[in-house]
Write an enzyme that holds these catalytic residues in place. Structure first.
Site, PDB file in Angstrom:
ATOM      1  N   ILE A 125       0.846  -1.200   0.000  1.00  0.00           N
ATOM      2  CA  ILE A 125       0.000   0.000   0.000  1.00  0.00           C
ATOM      3  C   ILE A 125       0.875   1.241   0.000  1.00  0.00           C
ATOM      4  O   ILE A 125       0.643   2.185  -0.775  1.00  0.00           O
ATOM      5  CB  ILE A 125      -0.952  -0.006   1.210  1.00  0.00           C
ATOM      6  N   ARG A 206      -5.235   0.950  10.753  1.00  0.00           N
ATOM      7  CA  ARG A 206      -6.102   0.478  11.821  1.00  0.00           C
ATOM      8  C   ARG A 206      -6.187   1.571  12.878  1.00  0.00           C
ATOM      9  O   ARG A 206      -5.231   2.312  13.114  1.00  0.00           O
ATOM     10  CB  ARG A 206      -5.566  -0.819  12.462  1.00  0.00           C
ATOM     11  N   ASP A 229      -9.782   7.006   8.011  1.00  0.00           N
ATOM     12  CA  ASP A 229     -10.721   5.988   7.533  1.00  0.00           C
ATOM     13  C   ASP A 229     -10.985   4.941   8.605  1.00  0.00           C
ATOM     14  O   ASP A 229     -11.905   4.135   8.476  1.00  0.00           O
ATOM     15  CB  ASP A 229     -10.159   5.310   6.281  1.00  0.00           C
ATOM     16  N   GLU A 234     -14.529   1.994  16.465  1.00  0.00           N
ATOM     17  CA  GLU A 234     -15.535   2.091  15.411  1.00  0.00           C
ATOM     18  C   GLU A 234     -16.551   0.960  15.534  1.00  0.00           C
ATOM     19  O   GLU A 234     -16.227  -0.119  16.072  1.00  0.00           O
ATOM     20  CB  GLU A 234     -14.877   2.064  14.038  1.00  0.00           C
ATOM     21  N   HIS A 257     -14.230   3.492   7.122  1.00  0.00           N
ATOM     22  CA  HIS A 257     -13.446   2.268   6.989  1.00  0.00           C
ATOM     23  C   HIS A 257     -13.777   1.574   5.665  1.00  0.00           C
ATOM     24  O   HIS A 257     -14.142   0.394   5.611  1.00  0.00           O
ATOM     25  CB  HIS A 257     -13.697   1.318   8.157  1.00  0.00           C
ATOM     26  N   GLY A 259     -11.537   1.894   2.927  1.00  0.00           N
ATOM     27  CA  GLY A 259     -10.347   1.985   2.097  1.00  0.00           C
ATOM     28  C   GLY A 259     -10.239   0.897   1.048  1.00  0.00           C
ATOM     29  O   GLY A 259      -9.832   1.157  -0.091  1.00  0.00           O
TER      30      GLY A 259
END
Length: 375
Positions: A125, A206, A229, A234, A257, A259
């Site tokens: 990533i 995370r 994100d 959450e 969240h 992504g």
């Protein structure tokens, strides 16, 4: 939720699947123990923090994932969050929807070209983010556990020795590390204090990686803007209430969240899951296995050439058992014609001379037997 979990465990005990494919669902030790036939869990994504890998290893269950298949999707969101922080796009949309024209305020933006983007965690990533940032004309610096100066030079990336060096040098920082005990609150008060006033922080990894209390203070005191994100607490499901004080702060731009949630990423992950299942069913191999021991405790390899007949390995293992020698790994290579085979047995200790004599003489189908230390 407890009732739902116990129903799922009950279903697993009833069905006893050979494998499980999960997206965001937690796979606990109890769920792993529910079916004796379970031998493989596939995470349809990259992160494995939702799976009790230690319990899976104890129970002899392979855990596999799909690394890199969502890299492009996450990298695209990182760039979107960067642009949101710089151009305050969500704020502009909100004012326009409220019927307000405020060009004078929103004409003030730094721009990304010529700025320095710091990447903490230069995996797949991180590398996708670096390529996109460079195409925007940004200078990129990075820290990663495996990154060398040579690797960084090859990618035209500035090498940083520590995450704090990334924070000090960057106009914007993106966090792209796995959730582990070591990375918990990696972005803490010291990290945020090292960042430039008014710098941008992007986190699509995370929520546990960022100390949200420290981040809230940095937003208020140092004008840090952030694109998030993921969050520490959450909701677990696809929808629900989310009373977060952090996302209500000025300069915080958040997504849900999502992504990895693009069609391109989902198709890539689906193809990878199919590949893993097919390989496991046809050969027994497990691509992308995350809990196979990298190096066993074997000290010697015992090579036994023998005729391809039943009972040979049973005899060898019996002799090893008598000597309290554990078999760590076994590879059986069959020669052309399937008349003869060679067993390479990785063992925990060197068999004695007497044990080797018993192995050679104790079965008429054994051609030869030798033992060598493992380098």
């Amino acid at each position: 939720n407890s009732d739902k979990f116990h129903r799922q465990v009950g279903m697993l005990r009833e069905v006893e699947p050979k494998g499980r494919i999960v997206r965001s669902k937690n796979v606990t030790a109890e769920a792993l123990e529910a079916g004796a036939g379970l031998s493989l869990v596939i995470r349809a994504g990259a992160g494995i923090d939702t799976i009790d890998v230690a319990a899976a290893s104890r129970l002899g269950v392979f855990v596999s994932n799909c690394p890199g298949k969502n890299s492009i999707a996450v990298a695209e969101l990182v760039m979107g969050l960067l642009l949101s922080c710089d151009r305050r796009i969500p704020d502009q949309v909100a004012e326009l929807r409220a019927g307000t024209w405020n060009k004078g305020e929103y004409s003030k933006a730094r721009g990304l070209h010529g700025r320095t983007l710091g990447i903490v965690g230069l995996g797949q990533i991180g590398r996708e983010v670096a390529r996109r940032a460079q195409s925007f004309g940004m200078r990129v610096v990075a820290w990663s556990r495996q990154l060398t100066i040579e690797d960084a030079t090859r990618e035209a990336i500035g090498y940083c020795e520590t995450p704090l060096d990334v924070a000090r040098l960057s106009d914007a920082v993106t966090i792209n590390v796995a959730a582990t005990a070591e990375t918990r609150h990696l972005v803490n008060a010291a990290f945020l204090e090292a960042m430039k006033p008014g710098a941008f922080l992007i986190n699509t990894s995370r929520g546990s990686v960022v100390d949200e209390a420290a981040l809230a203070q940095a937003i208020e005191a140092r004008g840090i803007r952030c694109g998030l994100d993921v969050y520490e607490n959450e909701p677990a499901g696809a929808s629900g209430t989310f009373p977060s004080a952090l996302v209500g702060l000025k300069g915080v731009y958040g997504t849900h969240h999502v992504g990895a949630s693009t069609e391109q990423a989902q198709v890539a992950i689906a193809h990878e899951v199919i590949r893993i299942v097919h390989e496991f069913q046809t050969t027994g191999g497990v691509p992308n296995c995350v809990n196979r021991l990298a190096k066993s405790s074997a000290t010697h390899v015992l090579s036994v050439r023998h005729q391809n007949r039943p009972g040979v390995l049973a005899h060898v293992f019996s002799v090893l058992t008598d000597g309290s020698i554990n078999v760590e790994e076994v590879e059986n290579i069959i020669y052309h014609g399937a008349q003869a085979t060679c067993a390479r047995i990785h063992v925990s200790a060197q068999p004695s001379g007497d044990a080797m004599d018993r192995i050679r003489a104790g079965n008429p189908h054994i051609i030869s037997a030798d033992v060598k230390p493992i380098d």
